[in-house]
Enzyme design. Structure first.
Site: not given
Ligand SMILES: C[S@@+](CC[C@H](N)C(=O)[O-])C[C@H]1O[C@@H](n2cnc3c(N)ncnc32)[C@H](O)[C@@H]1O
Length: 209
Positions: A90, A113, A117, A149
């Site tokens: 990580e 990522d 939400k 994006d």
């Protein structure tokens, strides 16, 4: 992703004991060349291109997904990229634990990522404490490059960069300009996939003064 059984991870996969403390890049690479770091290096496509074009630079990719980290380590070894190391881990934790202050020429984060939400926004890697950490590990003049994006994540990136005075927003310059396939901004797998889908990209960079 299905793992091939014959992957050879040495010497590209870099395993560091949690308690090892801060690394010495000279000992890791056996030279004192500049070091650049990519977070979320996936299958290693960006590293494969830049490590050939910039043979006098050392590159570290940190990737959370073990299958991708191992795939990239084997791929870079097959191509003889001894100026690369891949870490399975990580990135936020690993950088805090092991990356020396003022030791990086550049950091690359491409298509992180987006966690679209609202209740998941706290999982996004671009957060104020993370940017403070980026500032700690960059050399003066060192640059962070971000591409996404996702318009909402991009707004969050710019707002978070603007919310702290340590890193100064600057023009994004392509790190793969003049390398490999023409017309690519960063040349990662996600960029190629999203070009095929006709998606728009957003890019920003920030420099340590
Ligand atoms: C959307 S993919 C993009 C991969 C690559 N950068 C590209 O553009 O093709 C995001 C990658 O980041 C990795 N990742 C996400 N969070 C991470 C973290 N905190 N540390 C290391 N890798 C992470 C994921 O496993 C995934 O491979």
């Amino acid at each position: 992703m299905a793992l091939r059984g014959d992957l050879i991870l040495e010497p590209i996969l870099l395993s560091v004991a949690d308690e090892a403390g801060v690394l010495n890049w000279g000992e890791v690479f056996g030279n004192d060349h500049p070091v650049e770091l990519e977070i979320g290096s996936g299958k290693g496509t960006f590293l494969l291109a830049v490590s050939e074009a910039k043979a006098g630079v050392n590159f570290v990719g940190i990737e959370w997904a073990k299958a991708y980290a191992e795939f990239a380590a084997d791929r870079l070894r097959r191509h003889g990229r001894m100026n690369c190391r891949i870490v399975h881990g990580e990135a936020g934790w690993w950088i805090r634990a092991h990356v020396p202050a003022g030791s990086l020429e550049a950091m690359h984060i491409y298509f992180p990522d987006p966690w679209p939400k609202t209740r998941h926004h706290k999982r996004r890697i671009i957060q104020l404490p993370f940017l403070k950490e980026v500032h700690r590990v960059l050399k003066p003049g060192g640059k962070l490059r971000l591409v996404t994006d996702h318009a909402d994540y991009f707004a969050h990136m710019k707002e978070t960069l603007g919310g702290q005075s340590d890193l100064k927003v600057t023009e994004f310059d392509s790190p793969v300009a003049g390398m490999g396939e023409k017309g690519l901004m960063v040349g990662t797998n996600f960029e190629k996939k999203y070009i095929a889908e006709g998606r728009a990209f957003y890019a920003v960079a920030a420099v340590k003064g």
